[in-house]
Each structure stands twice: as C-alpha cells, then as structure tokens.
Motif scaffolding. Structure first.
Motif, PDB file in Angstrom:
ATOM      1  N   TYR A 279     -53.881 -16.754 -58.205  1.00 49.35           N
ATOM      2  CA  TYR A 279     -54.053 -17.034 -56.789  1.00 49.35           C
ATOM      3  C   TYR A 279     -55.503 -17.316 -56.425  1.00 49.35           C
ATOM      4  O   TYR A 279     -56.420 -16.828 -57.087  1.00 49.35           O
TER       5      TYR A 279
ATOM      6  N   LEU B  55     -55.051 -14.326 -51.323  1.00 51.80           N
ATOM      7  CA  LEU B  55     -53.842 -13.514 -51.222  1.00 51.80           C
ATOM      8  C   LEU B  55     -54.155 -12.407 -50.225  1.00 51.80           C
ATOM      9  O   LEU B  55     -55.260 -11.880 -50.222  1.00 51.80           O
TER      10      LEU B  55
ATOM     11  N   ASP C  61     -50.004  -8.439 -49.737  1.00 50.85           N
ATOM     12  CA  ASP C  61     -49.348  -9.043 -50.895  1.00 50.85           C
ATOM     13  C   ASP C  61     -49.883  -8.462 -52.194  1.00 50.85           C
ATOM     14  O   ASP C  61     -49.129  -8.243 -53.139  1.00 50.85           O
TER      15      ASP C  61
ATOM     16  N   SER D  40     -52.434 -18.620 -51.308  1.00 57.83           N
ATOM     17  CA  SER D  40     -51.265 -18.056 -50.643  1.00 57.83           C
ATOM     18  C   SER D  40     -51.437 -18.082 -49.124  1.00 57.83           C
ATOM     19  O   SER D  40     -50.472 -18.038 -48.377  1.00 57.83           O
TER      20      SER D  40
END
Lengths: 450, 439
Positions: A332, A335, A339, B386
C-alpha cells in the motif's frame, strides 16, 4: 574446573617444602632451560599444600612482592590464585591490584604451561570484585588477559566463555564486545588446552550477550555456529542454542532461516523430537496469522517459561505486528490506521491507537518510512508509506562498500592460505597418491584435477 | 469389482467432488458422439455422477454403449445399478438388469480368454516372434474389452520383447498409453511417450506424433509441476489437425481446442499468445470447432476482460463435467483472472480502482484484496493508494536494488566463509561433540 578447592584447614604435609624453599625453586627456574618448568617447577607447585601459598616468607615478606609477575609467571600465578580462592581473603583491594598487575605483565608462553591454573583467573577475579560490590572491576582486566593470552584475536582461549559469562551475569553486555567482535577462527587444543565445550559455550553465551544488546543478526550467527559445530551426538548446549536460534530468527527475519547444510542430522533430529513446539510456533509465525500465532504461543508458553525464553518469545509476539505492518508497506501507499489495525490483526477498542503507536515506533526505529496525517478525520488518520530514502549515492555507501570488499578479500585470502596449506600437507598428498595405481599414471591423474 | 471401480473413480478426483446443477450449453448427445470406446463410457459415468440434470440420460447412454460395444459385464451391472438408484430416487420405474446378457457375455469372455491363451501357447512353442506378438496383443485387446485393465496392460507390455519394426513399437506404446491413461497412471504414459518418440521412421508419422502430443499434454496436466499448464499448452498447440477423429478413444479434437486454449491462456504471456496460439494455423482449425474458446482468447488478447470473464463464467459448468479438466478448472480460472489483472495494469502508471473494478465486474473492496495478494506474490509491481483508491506502479530503482542485493550477498559470503573456517579448524583439531566417555 580442574582446580580443586584449596584445603585451608589441612596441616602442612611433611614432604612439601616451606614457603622460602618454594620461592627459591620458583626464582631459580626463571630464565632456566625450557624443560625445567614442566620437570621441576610444576611438580613442586602442584605437590605443595595450598596452605603454603597463604604464608609469608620467614623474614616477613609477602611472596607476591618478592616474585616478578613477568619473570616468575607460574609461581606468581599459583600464589595469587590460591589467595583469591579462600573463603575470606584478606586485603581484597590489594589482591585485585596484584591480579591486575599480573594480567598486565604475565608471560603468555609460560602461562600456557599452567593453563588450567590460569583458567581460574576469571572466576577468582570476579569473586573478589563482587565481594567488594564492584563486579565491573573484573571486566576490563579480563579483556586484557584474553588479548594477551591469545596468539591472535582469532584464537579461542579457555578464558573466553568464562569472561562472557561474567559479563552476562553482571549485565555488562557492551564490555563483552571488545572480545565478541573478533570472530573466532582458530582453535588450538594443544597449546591453549581448549575443548569443544569452550567453543560451544563461548558462542552460546556470546549469542546471549548479543541478544542483550539487541544485535540479533550477530546473535543468530553465534547460535548457528553452536548448532552446526561438528558433532557425533547432540550436546545440551546445542539444543539450548537451537531454541534461541528459532526465536531470534523469527524476531530478526520473520521466518526460520535455514541452518548451514553441513549441520549434523542428529542435532536437527534431537531438536525436532524434543522441542517440536518451537518449530510449530515458528511455522505459525511464518503464516503471519495473528490468531494462529497466539494459539500456538499459548500451547508452548509453559515450555518457554521452563526454558527461560519467555521474555524473548514475548518480543517475538510483539514483532509479529511490526512484521505485518512492514508487509503492508510493500502493498500500500496509503492506508488508514483503522485498516492497518484490521489487517495486522489488532483487536479491541484501542486497536487504532495501538496501531498508531506501533507505526510511530517503527518510523522512529527506521524499520519503515512513513508519515501519519490526521488531516482526514476518517479512520483516525491516514498513513502514507514511503520508500527507503537511502539512494545509495553518498559517501557513506562508498565507505561501507569499500569496508565490505576489504573484509571479503581478507577472508578470501585466509581461505586461500588454508587451501594451500592443505594442498601441501602430507595427509592430503598421501590421500591423493593412494588413488594412483601406477606411478606413470601420475600425469593422467593430475590432468583430471585440472 | 464394483468397489474396485469406485476406488478407481475416486483416485482421479483429487479435488473435492463438485456437483453441477445444470450444464451451461452442453448437449450430451453431440458431446459424447465425439468419443468412442472406454472413454465414452467413463465420460458418461463421470457426467452422471456429477450432474443430476443429465444423470438419467448419461446412465442410459452408458448402459447402451456397454451392452453393444464391450464384454465388460461388471461395469454394465454397475452402471445399471447406478441408473436404477437414480431412477428410484426420482420415483421412476427401475430398468431391469439383462441377466441373460450378463451371463452370456461372461461365458463368451471366458471362452475367448481360454481360446486366445491356448493359441498364444501354441505360438510360443513355435517360437515365431511375430505370432507371439500378435497373440499377446489380441489377448491384451480382449482383456481391455472386458475391462480387465491390469491384465491388458501386462499383455501389451509383453509384446515389447517381440517388436521387430518401428511400427510395432509405436503400436505397443500407444496401446500401453491408452490403458495407462484410463488407469490414471500418467508417469507410465510419460515414459512410453519417450519410447515411442525414439522409434525411427514410421508410417503416418504426423498422426502418431499428434497422438503422442495429446497424451503428453494429458500427462503434463496430471503432474505437480509448477509449469504444467504451460507444458500442456505447448503440447496441445503442437498437435496436428490430422488427429480429427482418429484418437477419439482418448480425446476429441474439440477437447484439444478447449484444453489447449485454456492452458495457453492461463500460462502464456501476451506475445506468446499471439505468436503461438492466434497465429498458429494448425491450431486455428481446432479453434473453429469451439468458437467460444476462440472468442475467449481474442477478447483476452484485445484486453476485453469483461467479455473474456463472461465467456469463462458461461462455460465453467461444462468444463467441470469434463473427465480430464474438471480438477484444473478452478486453478486455470484463477490463473487467467490473475493474468488479466496483471495485464490490465501493465501499460499504466496508475489506475483508478473504481474503473478497474467495473472492468472486472467486482467491487473495489474485493479488487483491493485481490490486488494485495498479487502484489505480495510479486506478480504486480505496484502499490495501492487505499485512500484515493488508486493503484500506482512501483518505481523500482534498479540501482538501489543492486546495491542492497550486493551488500546482502557480501554479508552472507563473509558469514558463511568465516563459519566454515572455524568449522574446518575444529575438525582439524578434532574438536567434535562426542558422546561422554564411559566410566
């Protein structure tokens, strides 16, 4: 230990010479032909009652002031160690002073002739130093003793593991580095009277000292040396080292690193049969599945406690979260903390907070490169992971690279020397020539080796 | 015997048994018309076992086939039994077992066995190589016809010593392979393929080659090799179209198209797909038979993933009913999907996850975890943002990478060499952990 407890209360036996006579023997041996010491001096010292070493001369002098630690190394050694070993020694600071003086001056070649007596020094010194509440006093002199006794820093002596043990017991790990950072390559049982336990214990204690300093890579290396030592049977030291090896390997690399392939099968088998719990714990850890690791931990916690490895195992458990976060940085760019908490398996109402603490810790220790932003309120904050900013383009890298190349070259050179030594040794040549059926085939055989 | 049959069947199912509610567009009659011999029956039984909708029809066809085409009375009874179970379960009247046929067949089979065995004995006494070979082969054919595979295999293998021409060797190999495939013993198949391949010039070489390629592909599918799909695909792609209906006791040309196409899709990269599959004239003929596979490959090549995945979804049930492919379907589909994801992303620096999810008819959440897995496997060099829901290509700095790697290798070398030096010196000085001395 070969030295028997001195018999203080025993009477002076008739055949042993008195203090003056003994001193005369010692002094006259100095500078004498080489076989005088083993033939005359050592038997005289060994037969003497320990009571004699506590006496003064007839004219009231202290033998320790009469003898010269450099010229009369062995004689001085007997006096000073016997005196340090009795129940309640007089004038402890004075004795320590004598010992330190001896360590600074002794003649290494002569000391090797009475190595069993010499080996008693670390314990004697540490006893005296602890007796006056300053155990640290023993450490520096012992480093000197090792440095002076060992022909090169790569040689192992009988003092090595005893010294590291003292460092461990007094928790002065850093002081052990002066010895530990010299890798042992040479073992000389003939001249230094070491045995295989010396090698095993030194590396085992050394590994523990490195754990104390959180230098897990070195600890791993040391334990691996213990486990992969040449063996016909398994030593208990190897099993203990293997236990720690498993835990440290998980802590440092997140997985169980393979041992060298020359590790004896029997050592691996005995460990597998007796300490399977460690291996199962390692397997669980490698899956990075928090619930599985916790279950496995609960199963083997008793074993960890019994082995006194619980603290280390707890660190491993904590490292699991870090390992998982590190994994996330590969996947990632950003994030949310919520999470992260979910992905690494943190649970409970404080999960997000714990995740943040972990991330902050890891950023501080340089394990990951990231920034946390609380600008977006959702999920309690966003973490952006960055790449390692080290681009390997500065002077530091160059210096590091250069040092490594030199190190590698030095090792390569030693190997080359060893190889030449083997090539020229009688055993090797005999072995090779056995395979040559007729002498005129020599050229053919040599051709095959090319 | 029945137990034996069941055991045989379960051995093939490596994966759990999947029940298919309804086939997508499988037409049983046309499908099965492509096969003959044992594989026809086996395939029918397999379908009946897994697909309740086709169960009755499949059993009926199998029973009919067994009765007309073989002497395998045991399998016949087994199939009738199964058929009746199915009929009763549906409240229909069971079909009676033709006991007279069974008895007559058994008698005939025994008589034939005895006749062939005595003939073979005679040949052996006469020491005529060719007759002995023929005798063994006929006996093998007979056993095969009766469903006694292990004896058939023995007879076929025995012909080996009496082979005089290349054709004999090839025949022997093909016979052994046919039985071994049926037994699911693919390592055996593999070794006989190599034997057949070393045989010198034979007639209709290309047909023999084609058969060998197919068998080899099937054998590759069965291995645990990581590259098995790639190897199998290569074999299928090299199969000549001459095989058309000449190997229908094992495989149909439609199968070559389906198996080959899917394996290729799951294992080839884009360039290989173009050069080895789409530009392959021989394979084009096969693809003509299965237009949906052709369309599948084309849509994949042209990055039309939605169509591609739809076609896959639409033919999944049919493939699950295939004797050879069923256990590989999930794996193949997973690989194709992964490759589609990788390929979708390959030209981009960054991709909006919402749009990507739409192309793959899934939601962002699921796509994210799918991608995370691919990244962990190092199949996609990218990272997920994300927060903004973007997938970004990883800027792999080769230079740093090399530095990092060489430093690690250097450290490892250093450690390993020093450890070896110590070990060497310990051995030399005889410092070895030994059992304690007996006192």
């Amino acid at each position: 230990m070969s030295m028997s407890a001195p018999n203080v209360s025993g009477s002076i036996s008739g055949i042993s010479p008195n203090c003056d006579e003994l001193l005369a023997v010692i002094v006259s041996s100095a500078g004498a032909p080489p076989d005088v010491i083993p033939k005359r001096l050592l038997p005289a010292l060994k037969n003497a009652s320990s009571q004699i070493f506590l006496l003064s001369t007839s004219d009231g002098k202290d033998p320790l002031t009469v003898l010269d630690p450099e010229k009369n190394t062995i004689g001085f050694l007997y006096f000073v160690t016997t005196r340090s070993y009795i129940d309640r020694p007089n004038n402890v600071p004075g004795l320590i002073q004598h010992l330190v003086n001896f360590i600074n001056k002794f003649d290494p070649e002569e000391a090797k002739l009475a190595i069993d007596r010499f080996t008693a020094i670390p314990e004697a010194l540490s006893r005296l130093a602890s007796g006056i509440g300053k155990p640290v006093l023993a450490i520096r002199p012992l480093v000197t003793a090792i440095q002076r006794l060992a022909p090169t820093p790569a040689h192992l002596t009988t003092l090595h593991y005893r010294f590291i043990k003292i460092c461990l017991l007094s928790k002065h790990y850093k002081d052990a580095l002066a010895v530990l950072d010299n890798d042992i390559e040479e073992v000389d049982p003939q001249r230094l009277s070491i045995n295989v336990e010396d090698v095993l214990l030194y590396h085992y204690y050394g590994g523990m000292a490195y754990i104390g300093m959180k230098r897990f890579d070195r600890a791993l290396e040391f334990f691996s040396l213990v486990i992969s030592s040449p063996s016909q049977v398994t030593s208990a030291i190897q099993i203990e080292a293997h236990k720690k090896y498993v835990l440290v390997s998980l802590l440092e690399h997140g997985k169980l690193l393979p041992l060298p392939k020359y590790t004896t099968q029997v050592v691996l088998r005995v460990f597998k049969n007796n300490c399977g719990g460690y291996l199962e714990f390692a397997q669980a850890f490698e899956s990075l599945n928090v619930t599985r690791v916790k279950n496995e931990f609960a199963k083997v916690a008793d074993m960890f406690t019994k082995d006194k490895n619980l603290g280390l195992a707890r660190q491993v458990l904590q490292a699991l979260y870090c390992r998982n976060i590190q994994q996330l940085t590969q996947t990632y760019m950003t994030l949310s903390l919520a999470d992260i908490a979910k992905q690494v398996g943190l649970e409970g109402p404080r999960a997000v907070h714990e995740a943040e603490e972990l991330v902050v810790q890891m950023i501080e220790s340089g394990q990951i490169f990231a920034t946390i932003s609380h600008a977006h309120a959702q999920g309690g904050g966003m973490v952006s992971f960055d790449d390692d900013p080290d681009r390997y383009d500065n002077g530091l890298t160059l210096a590091e690279l250069d040092a490594r190349i030199q190190r590698a070259a030095a090792v390569g050179e030693r190997v080359g020397k060893l190889d030449r030594g083997i090539g020229l040794s009688k055993e090797f040549l005999a072995r090779v020539s056995i395979n040559i059926p007729f002498h005129y085939d020599l050229y053919v055989v040599i051709g095959m080796f090319r | 015997m029945n137990d034996n049959l069941d055991a045989n069947a379960t051995k093939r199912k490596r994966t759990g048994k999947v029940t298919v509610d309804s086939p997508n567009n499988l037409d049983l009659d046309t499908y099965i018309a492509n096969y003959k011999g044992h594989t026809k029956v086996d395939r029918l039984l397999f379908i009946a076992d897994r697909c309740p909708a086709l169960q009755i029809d499949a059993y009926r066809l199998a029973v009919g086939e067994l009765k007309t085409g073989s002497l395998d009375s045991a399998k016949y009874s087994h199939a009738v039994g199964k058929l009746n179970d199915a009929l009763i379960a549906r409240g229909l009247a069971p079909q009676s077992l033709d006991a007279a046929w069974v008895e007559a067949t058994q008698k005939r089979a025994r008589a034939q066995t005895e006749k062939l065995e005595s003939e073979l004995k005679g040949y052996k006494n006469n020491m005529i190589k060719e007759s002995i070979r023929m005798g063994h082969m006929e006996l093998g054919d007979h056993f095969y016809n009766c469903g006694d595979l292990s004896n058939a295999l023995k007879c076929y293998s025995r012909t080996r010593d009496y082979c005089t021409t290349a054709k004999h060797i090839v025949d022997m190999c093909l016979n052994v392979m046919r039985v071994s495939i049926e037994l699911g013993n693919f390592s055996h198949v593999q070794s006989y393929i190599s034997k057949a391949e070393t045989a010198p010039e034979v007639q209709d070489k290309s047909l023999v080659q084609a058969k060998l390629r197919c068998a080899s592909a099937l054998a590759n599918l069965d291995t645990n090799n990581q590259n098995k799909y790639k190897l199998a695909a290569k074999m299928f792609l090299e199969t000549s179209f001459e095989i058309t209906n000449n190997y229908s006791e094992v495989i149909s040309s439609n199968d070559v198209a389906i198996y080959g196409g899917l394996c290729a899709l799951a294992s080839f990269d884009r360039a290989e797909l173009k050069s080895k599959v789409m530009d392959n004239n021989e394979f084009k003929n096969f693809l003509e038979l299965e237009p949906h596979i052709r369309e599948l490959i084309h849509s994949f090549y042209h990055s039309n993933y939605k169509t591609c995945l739809e076609i896959l979804e639409n033919s999944k049930n049919d493939l699950l009913l295939d004797l050879h492919l069923h256990s590989h379907v999930e794996m193949l589909y997973e690989n194709i999907r992964k490759k589609a994801l990788v390929q979708y992303f390959s030209p981009f620096q960054s991709v909006d996850l919402n749009r990507m999810a739409a192309s793959f008819s899934t939601d962002v959440r699921r796509l994210e975890s799918e991608l995370a897995l691919l990244i962990t496997d190092n199949q996609i060099q990218a990272r997920i943002d994300s927060h903004k829901k973007i997938l970004c290509a990883k800027q792999q700095d080769q230079r740093s990478h090399v530095f990092e790697k060489s430093l690690t290798i250097g450290t490892d070398y250093d450690k390993a060499t020093r450890a070896l030096l110590l070990r060497f010196n310990m051995v030399k000085a005889d410092l070895v952990v030994r059992p304690p001395k007996e006192i």
